[in-house]
Design a protein around this motif. Structure first.
Motif, PDB file in Angstrom:
ATOM      1  N   PHE A   1      52.962  57.295  56.823  1.00 56.09           N
ATOM      2  CA  PHE A   1      53.641  58.398  57.496  1.00 56.09           C
ATOM      3  C   PHE A   1      52.757  59.636  57.371  1.00 56.09           C
ATOM      4  O   PHE A   1      53.080  60.619  56.709  1.00 56.09           O
ATOM      5  N   ALA A   2      51.627  59.559  58.016  1.00 60.83           N
ATOM      6  CA  ALA A   2      50.586  60.578  57.922  1.00 60.83           C
ATOM      7  C   ALA A   2      49.607  60.339  59.064  1.00 60.83           C
ATOM      8  O   ALA A   2      49.710  59.340  59.780  1.00 60.83           O
ATOM      9  N   THR A   3      48.676  61.249  59.231  1.00 59.86           N
ATOM     10  CA  THR A   3      47.669  61.058  60.278  1.00 59.86           C
ATOM     11  C   THR A   3      46.641  60.016  59.876  1.00 59.86           C
ATOM     12  O   THR A   3      46.010  59.386  60.734  1.00 59.86           O
ATOM     13  N   HIS A   4      46.449  59.829  58.555  1.00 56.47           N
ATOM     14  CA  HIS A   4      45.449  58.899  58.058  1.00 56.47           C
ATOM     15  C   HIS A   4      46.011  58.090  56.890  1.00 56.47           C
ATOM     16  O   HIS A   4      47.003  58.496  56.276  1.00 56.47           O
ATOM     17  N   TYR A   5      45.350  56.981  56.595  1.00 54.69           N
ATOM     18  CA  TYR A   5      45.797  56.093  55.520  1.00 54.69           C
ATOM     19  C   TYR A   5      44.572  55.595  54.763  1.00 54.69           C
ATOM     20  O   TYR A   5      43.611  55.122  55.371  1.00 54.69           O
ATOM     21  N   TYR A   6      44.632  55.716  53.434  1.00 51.85           N
ATOM     22  CA  TYR A   6      43.507  55.317  52.582  1.00 51.85           C
ATOM     23  C   TYR A   6      43.733  53.882  52.108  1.00 51.85           C
ATOM     24  O   TYR A   6      44.732  53.579  51.452  1.00 51.85           O
ATOM     25  N   ILE A   7      42.795  52.989  52.465  1.00 49.33           N
ATOM     26  CA  ILE A   7      42.874  51.577  52.108  1.00 49.33           C
ATOM     27  C   ILE A   7      41.956  51.328  50.925  1.00 49.33           C
ATOM     28  O   ILE A   7      40.738  51.509  51.015  1.00 49.33           O
ATOM     29  N   HIS A   8      42.531  50.922  49.797  1.00 47.10           N
ATOM     30  CA  HIS A   8      41.785  50.753  48.555  1.00 47.10           C
ATOM     31  C   HIS A   8      41.042  49.421  48.519  1.00 47.10           C
ATOM     32  O   HIS A   8      41.380  48.481  49.257  1.00 47.10           O
ATOM     33  N   PRO A   9      40.049  49.312  47.642  1.00 45.73           N
ATOM     34  CA  PRO A   9      39.249  48.079  47.583  1.00 45.73           C
ATOM     35  C   PRO A   9      40.059  46.812  47.314  1.00 45.73           C
ATOM     36  O   PRO A   9      39.692  45.744  47.784  1.00 45.73           O
ATOM     37  N   ASP A  10      41.141  46.907  46.555  1.00 43.63           N
ATOM     38  CA  ASP A  10      41.935  45.724  46.229  1.00 43.63           C
ATOM     39  C   ASP A  10      43.061  45.462  47.224  1.00 43.63           C
ATOM     40  O   ASP A  10      43.960  44.656  46.952  1.00 43.63           O
ATOM     41  N   GLN A  11      43.019  46.121  48.382  1.00 46.25           N
ATOM     42  CA  GLN A  11      43.944  45.814  49.468  1.00 46.25           C
ATOM     43  C   GLN A  11      43.252  44.886  50.460  1.00 46.25           C
ATOM     44  O   GLN A  11      42.136  45.162  50.900  1.00 46.25           O
ATOM     45  N   TYR A  12      43.918  43.804  50.803  1.00 45.33           N
ATOM     46  CA  TYR A  12      43.380  42.913  51.835  1.00 45.33           C
ATOM     47  C   TYR A  12      43.516  43.608  53.189  1.00 45.33           C
ATOM     48  O   TYR A  12      44.558  44.183  53.502  1.00 45.33           O
ATOM     49  N   VAL A  13      42.463  43.533  53.983  1.00 45.16           N
ATOM     50  CA  VAL A  13      42.443  44.208  55.279  1.00 45.16           C
ATOM     51  C   VAL A  13      41.845  43.265  56.322  1.00 45.16           C
ATOM     52  O   VAL A  13      40.903  42.519  56.027  1.00 45.16           O
TER      53      VAL A  13
END
Length: 359
Positions: free
Chosen positions: A124-136
């Motif tokens: 719920f923002a303009t951007h989203y930070y995807i961390h190294p331990d998140q599968y993408v």
């Protein structure tokens, strides 16, 4: 969210992603039942923070070392991606037992307060930070944003639930709830070769369920007692009852009623009830006599996100995934979107952040 039911806008400089991380610009994000539990103050611990997790984004900045997604497909700036909303550390006691959906560090950054770096903890923002331990995973070209936004978590969650529930070709499955979870589950169950029965209290949702593969629907306002609903399911199954049922409504009483829909030796998957302390009367003797297996599901094994994307890509023309979102809001109107979703005025609300002005 500063407290349940209250929102404020805060502005932060975009962070540079660290090793193995990604900063994505949010294209579209949906309101999931999990957000509604938090919004209404029903979550046991989360009372403030940046909400939102069901989203599709476009890569804006890549951290060092990021060249492929979690399936090994090359990714770069501008590519559309979806990410599991939780972390999988692969080091905790649960990950070491192969229980990746129960990772002890899953929520290390989930619904954190915005003041804590890297600030963009939720979608719920303009951007989203995807961390190294998140599968993408990269989104297939034939999957539009309106469909991709629901992959994490609605589609993946029920895909995983049906697999863990052991659904087999030719079986009958009952789905309690025809929101985002129920509609996706209907399509997946139908493609698995099941007969699908869906219950809900909203006629428009039941109409959609038919479009997503439901063979029979039950409007619980008209079939207004548990006894009548049990009888309807008995009739549709020739007296055999269902092999499998999924509780997707978040209503505690649905759980106690659901085991009556199931044949002896059947399975019952609980997904929707996520608020501890909400109770219901339950008949454990019936459970024992019928030898029903109860399977509670929290989160999913993160690679199922890739399976769900592949399912979506293969079935885009068969089911109206792109039309599932029936209400669209800008980020400034997210409070209204949350309230309308909580009141069931819409089936699936979606937020298109754009560039937020001085809100």
């Amino acid at each position: 969210m500063t407290e349940p039911g209250k929102l404020t806008f805060e502005h932060y400089e975009l962070p540079e992603p660290g090793q193995g991380a990604i900063l994505a610009k949010v294209i579209r994000t949906n309101i999931c039942g999990s957000e509604l539990h938090i919004w209404k103050g029903k979550h046991p611990t989360k009372k403030s923070g940046v909400m939102g997790h069901e989203m599709v984004g476009r890569i804006e900045r890549l951290g060092p070392g990021v060249e492929t997604d979690s399936a090994g497909e090359p990714i770069g700036l501008g590519d559309r991606v979806v990410a599991a909303y939780f972390l999988t550390c692969r080091k905790c006691q649960f990950c070491q037992q192969g229980q990746f959906a129960l990772c002890a560090n899953a929520y290390a950054y989930w619904v954190k307060d915005a003041a804590e770096a890297p600030h963009f903890h939720g979608s719920f923002a303009t951007h989203y930070y995807i961390h190294p331990d998140q599968y993408v995973y990269k989104v297939p070209d034939n999957v539009p944003d309106t469909a991709a936004a629901s992959v994490n978590c609605a589609l993946t969650q029920v895909y995983y639930g049906l697999v863990k529930g052991g659904l087999r070709y030719g079986e009958t499955v009952v789905l309690q709830g025809a929101g985002g979870l129920g509609l996706n589950a209907a399509a997946v169950a139908k493609e698995f070769g099941a007969t699908v029965i869906v219950l809900d209290a909203v006629a428009s949702r039941l109409d959609k369920a038919k479009q997503f593969g439901a063979d029979h629907v039950i409007d619980i306002r008209q079939v207004d007692t548990p006894a009548k609903r049990i009888e309807a399911i008995r009739d549709w199954t020739g007296g055999r009852f269902a092999d499998l049922a999924l509780e997707l409504s978040g209503v505690p009483d649905a759980f106690s009623e659901g085991i009556h829909y199931i044949r002896p030796g059947g399975r019952y998957v609980s997904i929707g009830n996520v608020s501890p302390g909400a109770t219901t009367l339950f008949d454990p003797g019936l459970l024992t006599r019928k030898a029903i297996q109860i399977i509670p599901i929290i989160r999913y094994e993160p690679w199922y996100l890739h399976k769900a994307l592949q399912f979506l890509s293969a079935n885009m023309e068969k089911y109206p995934f792109a039309d599932m979102l029936d209400a669209h809001f800008c980020l400034e109107d997210i409070g209204e979107a949350l309230d309308k979703s909580a009141n069931r005025e819409v089936t699936r609300a979606s937020i298109i952040p754009g560039d937020v002005q001085d809100a």
